[in-house]
Write a protein that holds these residues in place. Structure first.
Motif, PDB file in Angstrom:
ATOM      1  N   GLU A   1       0.821  -1.209   0.000  1.00 39.82           N
ATOM      2  CA  GLU A   1       0.000   0.000   0.000  1.00 39.82           C
ATOM      3  C   GLU A   1       0.860   1.266   0.000  1.00 39.82           C
ATOM      4  O   GLU A   1       0.340   2.367  -0.153  1.00 39.82           O
ATOM      5  CB  GLU A   1      -0.954   0.007   1.194  1.00 39.82           C
TER       6      GLU A   1
ATOM      7  N   ASP B   1       0.262   3.706  -2.636  1.00 38.32           N
ATOM      8  CA  ASP B   1      -0.891   4.592  -2.499  1.00 38.32           C
ATOM      9  C   ASP B   1      -0.653   5.716  -1.492  1.00 38.32           C
ATOM     10  O   ASP B   1      -1.544   6.517  -1.237  1.00 38.32           O
ATOM     11  CB  ASP B   1      -2.124   3.803  -2.044  1.00 38.32           C
TER      12      ASP B   1
ATOM     13  N   CYS C   1      -3.329   9.397   1.374  1.00 39.17           N
ATOM     14  CA  CYS C   1      -3.505   8.204   0.551  1.00 39.17           C
ATOM     15  C   CYS C   1      -3.982   8.673  -0.815  1.00 39.17           C
ATOM     16  O   CYS C   1      -4.850   9.542  -0.913  1.00 39.17           O
ATOM     17  CB  CYS C   1      -4.536   7.269   1.174  1.00 39.17           C
TER      18      CYS C   1
ATOM     19  N   THR D   1      -5.720   7.210  -3.331  1.00 36.03           N
ATOM     20  CA  THR D   1      -7.018   6.878  -3.915  1.00 36.03           C
ATOM     21  C   THR D   1      -8.177   7.099  -2.956  1.00 36.03           C
ATOM     22  O   THR D   1      -9.165   7.698  -3.316  1.00 36.03           O
ATOM     23  CB  THR D   1      -7.037   5.421  -4.417  1.00 36.03           C
ATOM     24  N   ASN D   2      -8.071   6.617  -1.742  1.00 34.80           N
ATOM     25  CA  ASN D   2      -9.108   6.872  -0.743  1.00 34.80           C
ATOM     26  C   ASN D   2      -8.489   6.793   0.646  1.00 34.80           C
ATOM     27  O   ASN D   2      -7.358   6.332   0.797  1.00 34.80           O
ATOM     28  CB  ASN D   2     -10.297   5.910  -0.899  1.00 34.80           C
TER      29      ASN D   2
ATOM     30  N   SER E   1      -6.834   3.390   1.688  1.00 32.18           N
ATOM     31  CA  SER E   1      -5.999   2.625   0.761  1.00 32.18           C
ATOM     32  C   SER E   1      -4.555   2.447   1.218  1.00 32.18           C
ATOM     33  O   SER E   1      -3.833   1.661   0.635  1.00 32.18           O
ATOM     34  CB  SER E   1      -6.026   3.262  -0.628  1.00 32.18           C
ATOM     35  N   CYS E   2      -4.124   3.136   2.264  1.00 33.72           N
ATOM     36  CA  CYS E   2      -2.734   2.990   2.699  1.00 33.72           C
ATOM     37  C   CYS E   2      -2.606   2.809   4.210  1.00 33.72           C
ATOM     38  O   CYS E   2      -1.504   2.873   4.747  1.00 33.72           O
ATOM     39  CB  CYS E   2      -1.899   4.178   2.236  1.00 33.72           C
TER      40      CYS E   2
END
Length: 177
Positions: A95, A98, A106, A108-109, A112-113
């Motif tokens: 991750e 991300d 993060c 993407t959202n 996500s990390c």
């Protein structure tokens, strides 16, 4: 019977050593490098909570409360095919792609990390993990004390490895021990 108990003890000890080794390998090699990354130690208490949660065989977080840690963090994974503890740690650590350290976001959202950040949370000193074979999948859970991902803070301070180890710690192999 005693041979079986000994075999189970050895298997459990090997799994514990593998998780510790794999997690610490990722922590010592973060990029950018960390000034204050603690070396993880095993916690039988956190491993017990992890086993209890993994045995439910339901994928989802269940963060335990602990008398010894003010906050417990957790990473979870399930695999339909057999994989090593190292491959599970790689999944969580992947991750990083991300995560933007400089902006502490993060890509993407929001979620996500978070596994990457927990694996590499500098102030986390203890971990306990469990692996349970459930019908159709393997469930892995690791609990961390002190837990990370607090108030949008970065997981560690960047700079020369171990240059800011906490009082009472020294540097060995890029980790504060």
């Amino acid at each position: 019977m005693s041979v079986l108990i000994f075999a189970l003890f050895v298997a459990g000890a090997l799994a514990q050593m593998e998780f510790l080794s794999e997690l610490n390998a990722r922590r010592r090699n973060v990029s950018p490098s960390a000034t204050n990354m603690l070396k993880l130690k095993w916690s039988a208490e956190l491993a017990g909570y992890a086993r209890t949660h993994a045995e439910i065989c339901v994928f989802g977080h269940n963060i335990p409360t602990s008398p010894n840690f003010s906050r417990v963090g957790q990473t979870i994974a399930y695999h339909s095919n057999p994989v090593s503890s190292g491959e599970t740690v790689d999944l969580w650590n992947s991750e990083k792609s991300d995560y933007n350290f400089d902006s502490n976001t993060c890509n993407t959202n929001m979620h996500s990390c978070l596994n990457y950040k927990q694996v590499n949370w500098a102030n986390t000193e203890y971990v306990g993990c469990a692996t349970v074979q459930c019908p159709g999948f393997t469930h892995r859970v690791c609990n961390y004390g002190e837990g990370g991902n607090i108030n949008n803070a970065r997981p560690y301070k960047k700079g020369a490895s171990c240059s800011q180890c906490p009082l009472g710690f020294s540097c060995y192999n890029n980790l504060c021990v």
